[in-house]
Design a protein around this motif. Structure first.
Motif, PDB file in Angstrom:
ATOM      1  N   ASP A 171      -0.114  -3.945   6.194  1.00 56.09           N
ATOM      2  CA  ASP A 171      -0.991  -3.364   7.532  1.00 56.09           C
ATOM      3  C   ASP A 171      -2.316  -3.941   7.208  1.00 56.09           C
ATOM      4  OD1 ASP A 171       1.521  -2.194   8.016  1.00 56.09           O
ATOM      5  OD2 ASP A 171       0.270  -0.479   8.104  1.00 56.09           O
ATOM      6  N   HIS A 214      -7.664  -0.862   5.240  1.00 57.25           N
ATOM      7  CA  HIS A 214      -6.350   0.067   5.797  1.00 57.25           C
ATOM      8  C   HIS A 214      -6.351   1.248   4.860  1.00 57.25           C
ATOM      9  CE1 HIS A 214      -2.945   1.529   8.177  1.00 57.25           C
ATOM     10  NE2 HIS A 214      -1.849   1.412   7.199  1.00 57.25           N
ATOM     11  N   HIS A 247       1.152  -1.052   0.215  1.00 57.38           N
ATOM     12  CA  HIS A 247       0.063   0.225  -0.118  1.00 57.38           C
ATOM     13  C   HIS A 247       0.944   1.473  -0.432  1.00 57.38           C
ATOM     14  CE1 HIS A 247       0.515  -0.596   4.386  1.00 57.38           C
ATOM     15  NE2 HIS A 247       0.070   0.576   4.160  1.00 57.38           N
ATOM     16  N   ASP A 261       5.338   4.744   5.198  1.00 60.11           N
ATOM     17  CA  ASP A 261       6.634   3.429   5.966  1.00 60.11           C
ATOM     18  C   ASP A 261       6.490   2.534   5.161  1.00 60.11           C
ATOM     19  OD1 ASP A 261       3.620   3.551   6.453  1.00 60.11           O
ATOM     20  OD2 ASP A 261       4.365   2.684   8.323  1.00 60.11           O
ATOM     21  N   HIS A 304       0.966   3.832   2.076  1.00 63.48           N
ATOM     22  CA  HIS A 304       1.904   4.478   3.276  1.00 63.48           C
ATOM     23  C   HIS A 304       3.259   4.780   2.903  1.00 63.48           C
ATOM     24  CE1 HIS A 304      -1.935   4.035   5.809  1.00 63.48           C
ATOM     25  NE2 HIS A 304      -2.465   4.904   4.632  1.00 63.48           N
TER      26      HIS A 304
HETATM   27 ZN    ZN Z   1      -0.129   1.664   6.367  1.00 59.98          ZN
END
Ligand code: ZN
Ligand code: FE
Length: 255
Positions: A133, A114, A56, A60, A58
């Protein structure tokens, strides 16, 4: 021969993973929180990175993609639905597609919740699934974009994989997840014994990821939303599974 799996701690509490096929020399990295520890892990084994697989968008999970791509020339694959907010993709993926690695294929599974474009990669022959996540060790990701019903559906798909599957998730959040699980079901033996094993592992600085899907089915509170004992524990005996899941997720957000 199964693919070789390496778990790489990154940033404060993230994990990246290498999956290596000895015969072809192909090596994939799943998620790239930062490039340096991944380059070090490749160097230590003399492996050349061929593929980058993203769960995904994000930061991080993608923060090191540009550097890792420049240094290795690996091809980048991620969700077509999130192509506008992922690094430039060489391969845009959707559910039902698969990514080759040596003689194996990683099956792409849509797991929104998420984020809406979150995907997982399942390698059935090696028995590993990369969940980012979505499904995590004794936990699941926060619902930043999706609904409880979407995440419950995503977790249900992952729950249906073979129980011996190794779950490679994106964070070391397990100790806090275990405390939450115990707060809901303090008398569940499987949860108590897993929680104490996790405490011991963390005290020695050992990772608790990857975990076994069968352990998640028995102890992960988010997978237990359909279990009558969990429903009773949150006072929702007659509620639908997705609603119970939503209540558990809301409680975790406040925990
Ligand atoms: Zn995430
Ligand atoms: Fe994350």
């Amino acid at each position: 021969m199964p693919l070789e799996l390496v778990t790489i701690p990154c940033l404060a509490d993230n994990y990246a993973f290498l999956l290596h096929d000895a015969e072809s020399g192909q090596t994939a990295c799943i998620d790239v929180p930062e490039a340096a520890p991944i380059l070090a892990a490749l160097d230590a084994r003399g492996w050349a990175l061929t593929d980058i697989l993203l769960t995904h968008h994000h930061n991080d999970h993608i923060g090191g993609v540009a550097e890792l791509r420049t240094r290795t020339g690996a091809l980048v694959a991620g969700a077509a639905a999130d192509a506008h907010r992922l690094p430039p993709l060489d391969l845009a993926l959707s559910e039902g597609m698969s990514v080759p690695l040596g003689r194996e294929f990683g099956q792409v599974i849509d797991v929104p919740g998420h984020t809406v474009g979150h995907i997982a990669f399942h390698f059935p022959e090696s028995g590993v699934v990369f969940t980012g996540d979505s499904l995590m060790a004794m936990g699941c990701g926060r619902l930043f974009e999706g609904t409880p019903a979407q995440m419950w559906d995503s977790l249900s798909k992952l729950s249906a994989l073979p129980p011996e599957t190794l779950v490679c998730s994106g964070h070391e959040y397990t100790a806090s997840n275990a405390r939450f699980a115990l707060s809901l079901e303090p008398d569940e033996l499987a949860i108590k014994s897993r929680a104490s094993a996790i405490e011991q592992a963390r005290a020695k600085g050992q990772p608790t990821v990857p975990s076994r899907l069968s352990d998640e089915l028995a102890t992960n509170p988010f997978l237990r939303a359909s279990n009558p004992r969990m429903k009773a524990a949150v006072g929702m005996d007659r509620a639908q599974d997705a609603a119970v899941f939503g209540e558990i997720r809301a409680r975790k957000d406040r925990f």
